[in-house]
Write a protein that holds these residues in place. Sequence first.
Motif, PDB file in Angstrom:
ATOM      1  N   LYS A  73       0.826  -1.212   0.000  1.00 47.30           N
ATOM      2  CA  LYS A  73       0.000   0.000   0.000  1.00 47.30           C
ATOM      3  C   LYS A  73       0.857   1.257   0.000  1.00 47.30           C
ATOM      4  O   LYS A  73       0.548   2.245  -0.678  1.00 47.30           O
ATOM      5  CB  LYS A  73      -0.913  -0.005   1.224  1.00 47.30           C
ATOM      6  CG  LYS A  73      -2.076  -0.974   1.134  1.00 47.30           C
ATOM      7  CD  LYS A  73      -2.920  -0.927   2.390  1.00 47.30           C
ATOM      8  CE  LYS A  73      -4.064  -1.921   2.322  1.00 47.30           C
ATOM      9  NZ  LYS A  73      -4.863  -1.929   3.577  1.00 47.30           N
ATOM     10  N   ILE A  74       1.948   1.219   0.787  1.00 47.01           N
ATOM     11  CA  ILE A  74       2.813   2.398   0.862  1.00 47.01           C
ATOM     12  C   ILE A  74       3.467   2.675  -0.492  1.00 47.01           C
ATOM     13  O   ILE A  74       3.707   3.818  -0.858  1.00 47.01           O
ATOM     14  CB  ILE A  74       3.875   2.202   1.959  1.00 47.01           C
ATOM     15  CG1 ILE A  74       3.203   2.297   3.335  1.00 47.01           C
ATOM     16  CG2 ILE A  74       4.999   3.216   1.858  1.00 47.01           C
ATOM     17  CD1 ILE A  74       4.114   2.048   4.491  1.00 47.01           C
ATOM     18  N   MET A  75       3.730   1.619  -1.247  1.00 42.69           N
ATOM     19  CA  MET A  75       4.314   1.806  -2.576  1.00 42.69           C
ATOM     20  C   MET A  75       3.254   2.133  -3.614  1.00 42.69           C
ATOM     21  O   MET A  75       3.580   2.365  -4.776  1.00 42.69           O
ATOM     22  CB  MET A  75       5.036   0.530  -3.017  1.00 42.69           C
ATOM     23  CG  MET A  75       6.264   0.234  -2.201  1.00 42.69           C
ATOM     24  SD  MET A  75       7.202  -1.151  -2.838  1.00 42.69           S
ATOM     25  CE  MET A  75       6.069  -1.987  -3.854  1.00 42.69           C
ATOM     26  N   ASN A  76       1.962   2.112  -3.172  1.00 45.28           N
ATOM     27  CA  ASN A  76       0.862   2.315  -4.110  1.00 45.28           C
ATOM     28  C   ASN A  76       0.935   1.292  -5.238  1.00 45.28           C
ATOM     29  O   ASN A  76       0.666   1.590  -6.408  1.00 45.28           O
ATOM     30  CB  ASN A  76       0.891   3.734  -4.694  1.00 45.28           C
ATOM     31  CG  ASN A  76      -0.457   4.115  -5.310  1.00 45.28           C
ATOM     32  OD1 ASN A  76      -1.480   3.517  -5.010  1.00 45.28           O
ATOM     33  ND2 ASN A  76      -0.445   5.100  -6.193  1.00 45.28           N
ATOM     34  N   LYS A  92       0.416  -2.932  -6.754  1.00 41.08           N
ATOM     35  CA  LYS A  92      -0.552  -4.018  -6.799  1.00 41.08           C
ATOM     36  C   LYS A  92      -0.054  -5.171  -5.936  1.00 41.08           C
ATOM     37  O   LYS A  92       1.101  -5.589  -6.045  1.00 41.08           O
ATOM     38  CB  LYS A  92      -0.763  -4.481  -8.241  1.00 41.08           C
ATOM     39  CG  LYS A  92      -1.794  -5.595  -8.374  1.00 41.08           C
ATOM     40  CD  LYS A  92      -1.948  -6.028  -9.816  1.00 41.08           C
ATOM     41  CE  LYS A  92      -2.963  -7.177  -9.926  1.00 41.08           C
ATOM     42  NZ  LYS A  92      -3.083  -7.673 -11.308  1.00 41.08           N
ATOM     43  N   PHE A  93      -0.931  -5.682  -5.083  1.00 36.99           N
ATOM     44  CA  PHE A  93      -0.578  -6.781  -4.196  1.00 36.99           C
ATOM     45  C   PHE A  93      -1.357  -8.029  -4.603  1.00 36.99           C
ATOM     46  O   PHE A  93      -2.537  -7.954  -4.931  1.00 36.99           O
ATOM     47  CB  PHE A  93      -0.916  -6.420  -2.746  1.00 36.99           C
ATOM     48  CG  PHE A  93      -0.758  -7.564  -1.771  1.00 36.99           C
ATOM     49  CD1 PHE A  93       0.485  -7.882  -1.244  1.00 36.99           C
ATOM     50  CD2 PHE A  93      -1.861  -8.320  -1.393  1.00 36.99           C
ATOM     51  CE1 PHE A  93       0.626  -8.930  -0.347  1.00 36.99           C
ATOM     52  CE2 PHE A  93      -1.730  -9.369  -0.497  1.00 36.99           C
ATOM     53  CZ  PHE A  93      -0.479  -9.672   0.029  1.00 36.99           C
ATOM     54  N   SER A  94      -0.689  -9.175  -4.595  1.00 39.42           N
ATOM     55  CA  SER A  94      -1.398 -10.434  -4.819  1.00 39.42           C
ATOM     56  C   SER A  94      -0.848 -11.487  -3.876  1.00 39.42           C
ATOM     57  O   SER A  94       0.320 -11.432  -3.477  1.00 39.42           O
ATOM     58  CB  SER A  94      -1.263 -10.907  -6.277  1.00 39.42           C
ATOM     59  OG  SER A  94       0.052 -11.338  -6.540  1.00 39.42           O
ATOM     60  N   ILE A 104       3.959  -6.586  -5.424  1.00 38.87           N
ATOM     61  CA  ILE A 104       4.327  -7.385  -4.260  1.00 38.87           C
ATOM     62  C   ILE A 104       3.535  -8.683  -4.316  1.00 38.87           C
ATOM     63  O   ILE A 104       2.305  -8.669  -4.299  1.00 38.87           O
ATOM     64  CB  ILE A 104       4.013  -6.662  -2.936  1.00 38.87           C
ATOM     65  CG1 ILE A 104       4.737  -5.321  -2.874  1.00 38.87           C
ATOM     66  CG2 ILE A 104       4.398  -7.529  -1.746  1.00 38.87           C
ATOM     67  CD1 ILE A 104       6.239  -5.425  -2.752  1.00 38.87           C
ATOM     68  N   VAL A 105       4.237  -9.802  -4.421  1.00 44.65           N
ATOM     69  CA  VAL A 105       3.599 -11.114  -4.479  1.00 44.65           C
ATOM     70  C   VAL A 105       3.919 -11.865  -3.196  1.00 44.65           C
ATOM     71  O   VAL A 105       5.088 -12.133  -2.908  1.00 44.65           O
ATOM     72  CB  VAL A 105       4.065 -11.925  -5.702  1.00 44.65           C
ATOM     73  CG1 VAL A 105       3.407 -13.301  -5.707  1.00 44.65           C
ATOM     74  CG2 VAL A 105       3.768 -11.181  -6.991  1.00 44.65           C
ATOM     75  N   LEU A 106       2.892 -12.174  -2.428  1.00 41.78           N
ATOM     76  CA  LEU A 106       3.074 -12.962  -1.215  1.00 41.78           C
ATOM     77  C   LEU A 106       2.894 -14.433  -1.569  1.00 41.78           C
ATOM     78  O   LEU A 106       1.788 -14.882  -1.873  1.00 41.78           O
ATOM     79  CB  LEU A 106       2.069 -12.547  -0.139  1.00 41.78           C
ATOM     80  CG  LEU A 106       2.122 -13.360   1.167  1.00 41.78           C
ATOM     81  CD1 LEU A 106       3.479 -13.193   1.845  1.00 41.78           C
ATOM     82  CD2 LEU A 106       1.001 -12.959   2.105  1.00 41.78           C
ATOM     83  N   ALA A 107       3.988 -15.174  -1.565  1.00 38.15           N
ATOM     84  CA  ALA A 107       3.953 -16.618  -1.813  1.00 38.15           C
ATOM     85  C   ALA A 107       3.847 -17.310  -0.465  1.00 38.15           C
ATOM     86  O   ALA A 107       4.850 -17.648   0.154  1.00 38.15           O
ATOM     87  CB  ALA A 107       5.208 -17.054  -2.573  1.00 38.15           C
TER      88      ALA A 107
END
Length: 311
Positions: free
Chosen positions: A54-57, A59-61, A98-101
Amino acid sequence: MKELEMLQTDISKVIVGKDKEVELLAISLLFNGHILMESVPGTGKTMLAKTFSKIMNGKFSRIQFTPDVLPSDVTGIQFFNPQRQEFELRPGPIMANIVLADEINRATPRTQSSLLEVMEEGQVTIDGHTLPVHDPFMVIATQNPVDSQQGTFSLPIAQMDRFFIKLSMDYPSLDEEREIIHIARGEKKSSELELIFTPSVLEEMRNRVKAVRMNEEVELYLIQIVRRTREHPSIELGVSPRGTLALMKAAQGKAFLNNRSFVVPNDIKEMVPYVLGHRIYLTTEASLTKTSEQVLQEVVESIPVPVEAGV
C-alpha cells in the motif's frame, strides 16, 4: 534517507515491533530483491506485505501454496475463447508489484520451479509468450519452520539462491503484544498510511544507492568472507557469485539507510546472516551441533577487518 525513515514510521502505524524487518524490506526494494520469511503463523507476515504494498501504491497479490497448486495457477494460462474463436492470454497472480507466496514449501517442486524465471529475470513465459512483470517487483515468500517435515517440499538450492534476504519474524515482546491488544480493542487507532514511494522517488533512490562506494580494502573483505564459506570444513556448499553480488548490494543498501555514501566493514558484517545464511549448506556432521548462523559467525571472525575503511 528521508523517504525510508517515513516508510519505517508509516509501517509502524500498522505493524508493531518490526523495525528490523522493515529495514530489510526497504533494502530489498532498492534492488528488487526477494525475501524469504520463516516464522510460525500469526506473526504478521501477510499484514506486513500488504502494508508495504500500500505504501508503494502498488498491486498486491497473494498465492496460497498447497500441493495441488499448478505452475499455471502462478504464471497464468492461454485459454481458448469460443466467442472470439481465438486463444487469449490470462496472466496469473504473479503479475503484481508485491507477491506474497504464502507457505511456499507446501507447493510441489514443479510448482516451485515456476518462480525461478520470474525471480531471476523479471519475466514470465506462458506457452511461448514472454511477459515482463511490473516494476518494482518483489516476491515475499513464507514458510513455517514447525511444518518442516509433514506435507512440505524443501526449496531447491537454485530457488534458495534467488532469495535476496532470509529473515525470521519472532514473537513480539511483552510491551509490543500489549500494544497489539490495545489496537485490536480500539483503544489506540492506527493512522492513515502515506503513499511515499512513487516511481520517480524509487528510481532516484535506486540511482543513489548504486553510487554508494566500496573501496578496495572493504571489497576484498567482502570477497574473503564469501570465499571462506567455500573452504570452511563445516560447509558442504558455499556461497555462489550471485550471493557475492547480493551481499555487496545489501551492504550498499545498509550504508544508504545510514546516510553514508560509502560502505564500511560493519555494513557487511550486519548483512551476512540475512544474505548468506540461506545460501550455505552444512555438512551432515556439522548440522548436528551447529547452525548456519554460528558457522557464518566463525567465518566472519576468521577474516581480519580492514583498519582503513570508507572514503
